[in-house]
Design a protein around this motif. Sequence first.
Motif, PDB file in Angstrom:
ATOM      1  N   GLY A 198      11.710 -30.099  10.891  1.00 35.90           N
ATOM      2  CA  GLY A 198      11.037 -29.088  11.694  1.00 35.90           C
ATOM      3  C   GLY A 198      10.250 -29.705  12.836  1.00 35.90           C
ATOM      4  N   GLY A 199       9.658 -30.874  12.579  1.00 37.00           N
ATOM      5  CA  GLY A 199       8.908 -31.556  13.622  1.00 37.00           C
ATOM      6  C   GLY A 199       9.800 -31.983  14.776  1.00 37.00           C
ATOM      7  N   ALA A 200      11.007 -32.430  14.456  1.00 40.15           N
ATOM      8  CA  ALA A 200      11.947 -32.822  15.510  1.00 40.15           C
ATOM      9  C   ALA A 200      12.385 -31.607  16.317  1.00 40.15           C
ATOM     10  CB  ALA A 200      13.158 -33.519  14.885  1.00 40.15           C
ATOM     11  N   ALA A 201      12.666 -30.499  15.631  1.00 37.19           N
ATOM     12  CA  ALA A 201      13.081 -29.280  16.332  1.00 37.19           C
ATOM     13  C   ALA A 201      11.976 -28.788  17.256  1.00 37.19           C
ATOM     14  CB  ALA A 201      13.458 -28.201  15.318  1.00 37.19           C
ATOM     15  N   TRP A 202      10.735 -28.807  16.756  1.00 41.74           N
ATOM     16  CA  TRP A 202       9.615 -28.376  17.589  1.00 41.74           C
ATOM     17  C   TRP A 202       9.496 -29.278  18.810  1.00 41.74           C
ATOM     18  CZ3 TRP A 202       5.347 -30.202  19.918  1.00 41.74           C
ATOM     19  CH2 TRP A 202       4.391 -29.279  20.352  1.00 41.74           C
ATOM     20  N   SER A 203       9.646 -30.583  18.633  1.00 41.70           N
ATOM     21  CA  SER A 203       9.509 -31.538  19.736  1.00 41.70           C
ATOM     22  C   SER A 203      10.553 -31.287  20.815  1.00 41.70           C
ATOM     23  CB  SER A 203       9.636 -32.972  19.202  1.00 41.70           C
ATOM     24  OG  SER A 203       8.627 -33.259  18.272  1.00 41.70           O
ATOM     25  N   LEU A 204      11.777 -31.044  20.407  1.00 47.79           N
ATOM     26  CA  LEU A 204      12.842 -30.782  21.378  1.00 47.79           C
ATOM     27  C   LEU A 204      12.567 -29.505  22.161  1.00 47.79           C
ATOM     28  CD1 LEU A 204      15.884 -31.741  19.124  1.00 47.79           C
ATOM     29  CD2 LEU A 204      15.140 -32.970  21.188  1.00 47.79           C
ATOM     30  N   ALA A 205      12.128 -28.464  21.443  1.00 51.81           N
ATOM     31  CA  ALA A 205      11.845 -27.199  22.117  1.00 51.81           C
ATOM     32  C   ALA A 205      10.670 -27.322  23.074  1.00 51.81           C
ATOM     33  CB  ALA A 205      11.582 -26.113  21.067  1.00 51.81           C
ATOM     34  N   LYS A 206       9.624 -28.012  22.632  1.00 50.47           N
ATOM     35  CA  LYS A 206       8.444 -28.171  23.483  1.00 50.47           C
ATOM     36  C   LYS A 206       8.753 -29.016  24.712  1.00 50.47           C
ATOM     37  CE  LYS A 206       4.084 -27.704  24.514  1.00 50.47           C
ATOM     38  NZ  LYS A 206       3.539 -26.374  24.900  1.00 50.47           N
ATOM     39  N   ALA A 207       9.537 -30.068  24.524  1.00 48.78           N
ATOM     40  CA  ALA A 207       9.903 -30.916  25.658  1.00 48.78           C
ATOM     41  C   ALA A 207      10.734 -30.132  26.666  1.00 48.78           C
ATOM     42  CB  ALA A 207      10.662 -32.145  25.170  1.00 48.78           C
ATOM     43  N   ALA A 208      11.632 -29.289  26.177  1.00 46.06           N
ATOM     44  CA  ALA A 208      12.436 -28.459  27.082  1.00 46.06           C
ATOM     45  C   ALA A 208      11.544 -27.508  27.868  1.00 46.06           C
ATOM     46  CB  ALA A 208      13.475 -27.681  26.277  1.00 46.06           C
ATOM     47  N   GLN A 209      10.549 -26.950  27.205  1.00 42.14           N
ATOM     48  CA  GLN A 209       9.618 -26.038  27.884  1.00 42.14           C
ATOM     49  C   GLN A 209       8.824 -26.773  28.970  1.00 42.14           C
ATOM     50  OE1 GLN A 209       5.857 -24.926  25.935  1.00 42.14           O
ATOM     51  NE2 GLN A 209       6.509 -22.788  26.152  1.00 42.14           N
ATOM     52  N   LEU A 210       8.328 -27.962  28.628  1.00 40.90           N
ATOM     53  CA  LEU A 210       7.580 -28.741  29.610  1.00 40.90           C
ATOM     54  C   LEU A 210       8.444 -29.089  30.819  1.00 40.90           C
ATOM     55  CD1 LEU A 210       5.620 -31.183  27.253  1.00 40.90           C
ATOM     56  CD2 LEU A 210       4.589 -29.497  28.786  1.00 40.90           C
ATOM     57  N   ALA A 211       9.663 -29.551  30.548  1.00 34.04           N
ATOM     58  CA  ALA A 211      10.559 -29.942  31.640  1.00 34.04           C
ATOM     59  C   ALA A 211      10.896 -28.755  32.526  1.00 34.04           C
ATOM     60  CB  ALA A 211      11.826 -30.570  31.066  1.00 34.04           C
ATOM     61  N   ALA A 212      11.114 -27.586  31.917  1.00 32.80           N
ATOM     62  CA  ALA A 212      11.443 -26.390  32.685  1.00 32.80           C
ATOM     63  C   ALA A 212      10.305 -25.977  33.598  1.00 32.80           C
ATOM     64  CB  ALA A 212      11.805 -25.249  31.738  1.00 32.80           C
ATOM     65  N   ASN A 213       9.093 -26.347  33.240  1.00 30.25           N
ATOM     66  CA  ASN A 213       7.927 -26.017  34.056  1.00 30.25           C
ATOM     67  C   ASN A 213       7.518 -27.148  34.983  1.00 30.25           C
ATOM     68  OD1 ASN A 213       6.874 -23.241  33.243  1.00 30.25           O
ATOM     69  ND2 ASN A 213       7.127 -24.194  31.249  1.00 30.25           N
ATOM     70  N   GLY A 214       8.389 -28.152  35.104  1.00 29.76           N
ATOM     71  CA  GLY A 214       8.153 -29.223  36.059  1.00 29.76           C
ATOM     72  C   GLY A 214       7.427 -30.437  35.515  1.00 29.76           C
ATOM     73  N   TYR A 215       7.159 -30.459  34.217  1.00 28.87           N
ATOM     74  CA  TYR A 215       6.428 -31.586  33.620  1.00 28.87           C
ATOM     75  C   TYR A 215       7.417 -32.544  32.939  1.00 28.87           C
ATOM     76  CZ  TYR A 215       2.358 -28.610  34.414  1.00 28.87           C
ATOM     77  OH  TYR A 215       1.389 -27.828  34.987  1.00 28.87           O
ATOM     78  N   ARG A 216       8.255 -33.157  33.726  1.00 30.86           N
ATOM     79  CA  ARG A 216       9.312 -34.008  33.171  1.00 30.86           C
ATOM     80  C   ARG A 216       8.753 -35.289  32.550  1.00 30.86           C
ATOM     81  NH1 ARG A 216      14.388 -32.442  34.319  1.00 30.86           N
ATOM     82  NH2 ARG A 216      14.655 -30.773  35.860  1.00 30.86           N
ATOM     83  N   ALA A 217       7.781 -35.891  33.193  1.00 36.62           N
ATOM     84  CA  ALA A 217       7.197 -37.120  32.638  1.00 36.62           C
ATOM     85  C   ALA A 217       6.523 -36.834  31.302  1.00 36.62           C
ATOM     86  CB  ALA A 217       6.202 -37.723  33.631  1.00 36.62           C
ATOM     87  N   GLU A 218       5.823 -35.714  31.228  1.00 32.17           N
ATOM     88  CA  GLU A 218       5.162 -35.334  29.985  1.00 32.17           C
ATOM     89  C   GLU A 218       6.177 -35.054  28.890  1.00 32.17           C
ATOM     90  OE1 GLU A 218       2.386 -34.581  33.349  1.00 32.17           O
ATOM     91  OE2 GLU A 218       4.518 -34.218  32.967  1.00 32.17           O
ATOM     92  N   ALA A 219       7.264 -34.381  29.242  1.00 32.10           N
ATOM     93  CA  ALA A 219       8.319 -34.076  28.264  1.00 32.10           C
ATOM     94  C   ALA A 219       8.954 -35.359  27.731  1.00 32.10           C
ATOM     95  CB  ALA A 219       9.384 -33.194  28.908  1.00 32.10           C
ATOM     96  N   GLY A 220       9.243 -36.284  28.630  1.00 38.60           N
ATOM     97  CA  GLY A 220       9.848 -37.545  28.199  1.00 38.60           C
ATOM     98  C   GLY A 220       8.929 -38.347  27.308  1.00 38.60           C
ATOM     99  N   ALA A 221       7.646 -38.362  27.637  1.00 39.75           N
ATOM    100  CA  ALA A 221       6.682 -39.100  26.815  1.00 39.75           C
ATOM    101  C   ALA A 221       6.576 -38.487  25.422  1.00 39.75           C
ATOM    102  CB  ALA A 221       5.320 -39.098  27.498  1.00 39.75           C
ATOM    103  N   LEU A 222       6.579 -37.161  25.339  1.00 40.76           N
ATOM    104  CA  LEU A 222       6.528 -36.479  24.037  1.00 40.76           C
ATOM    105  C   LEU A 222       7.710 -36.911  23.165  1.00 40.76           C
ATOM    106  CD1 LEU A 222       5.930 -32.652  23.527  1.00 40.76           C
ATOM    107  CD2 LEU A 222       7.641 -33.900  22.216  1.00 40.76           C
ATOM    108  N   LEU A 223       8.915 -36.849  23.735  1.00 41.08           N
ATOM    109  CA  LEU A 223      10.104 -37.190  22.958  1.00 41.08           C
ATOM    110  C   LEU A 223      10.112 -38.657  22.544  1.00 41.08           C
ATOM    111  CD1 LEU A 223      12.813 -35.169  24.923  1.00 41.08           C
ATOM    112  CD2 LEU A 223      11.807 -34.608  22.704  1.00 41.08           C
ATOM    113  N   ARG A 224       9.742 -39.540  23.443  1.00 36.77           N
ATOM    114  CA  ARG A 224       9.715 -40.963  23.109  1.00 36.77           C
ATOM    115  C   ARG A 224       8.706 -41.228  21.993  1.00 36.77           C
ATOM    116  NH1 ARG A 224      12.484 -44.181  26.713  1.00 36.77           N
ATOM    117  NH2 ARG A 224      11.404 -46.012  25.893  1.00 36.77           N
TER     118      ARG A 224
END
Length: 323
Positions: free
Chosen positions: A272-298
């Motif tokens: 569930g934690g992995a699924a949440w991370s993927l969804a949250k990173a997609a949301q961040l990236a869609a709103n222009g926060y690509r660096a933040e999304a990448g850092a979350l996933l890493r």
Amino acid sequence: MASDRPALGVIIVTYRSADVIGACLASLRAATGVALHVVVVDNASPDDTVEAIRAAVPDLMGAVQAGQEGIALIEAGTNGGFAAGVNLGLARLAANPGLERFWLLNPDCVVPPETPHLLATHDPGPKGAAMIAHRVVYGDDPDKIQIDGGVIDRRTGITRNLNQFAPATSPAPDPSRIDFVTGASLVATRAFVEQAGPMAEDYFLYYEEVDWALRRGELPISFCEGAVVRHVAGTAIGSQRMGSVASPFSQYFKHRARAMFLRRHFPTGLIGGAAWSLAKAAQLAANGYRAEAGALLRGFFGMGPPEQVLSALSPDARAKIGR
């Protein structure tokens, strides 16, 4: 000379805190009806934090080493992370048998003069307490609650702040609902510290207090009504603040720690934690926060920090996290 006022140990861990530590220490020095034994632990700040501490307390004499109330400074000489700093301060204060409570306080907090006395004298009831929660409000909007204690979603590792954004006049929560107390302002009892031991240092940042709270056994968490702390979040590492997105630095370490926490306490929540991370990173990236999304996933998936995060770490901090 012994004081007849109730005593309270205080641990403040600083890192790049030159702009906030003065106000924090000034608010503690204005406290009434309590004998404060304050230890400030500096994690090798590269800025003027140590000079700011000395300027804020020009009579700094290290009285705490002698078991007297006052303010002492420990220069750690290395940045071992938040828990490492806490443990240094805790070891110093715990050596004083007259101290039964230890208050972890962020340097970007300001304390009303009555709060320390309330925390020192709070009666948790016949069962005692592991930790004493209390109201933390936003420093830049003190009419809104930041946290009244936290709860954990064991399916994802995500934590939630009780009463967040509610009016500061809201009723206190039922303490039985609280899973952990925020490390920004947390009172731990000697009974808890002796049972649970020091904070786990391998998280480096985030989740240390969540992990610590789960080691309390049968000791409950209590809530001290009336005690309030004002917290200006994110001053050193870019944690999320009202109306903002957490920095890549904060994203990386928070979600790295969340994965560590799940593996240690709730391994079935990793899916569930992995699924949440993927969804949250997609949301961040869609709103222009690509660096933040990448850092979350890493962070969550165990990869090394992105270059902009790595470059902000000192060599000793890199060694601490194995990079």
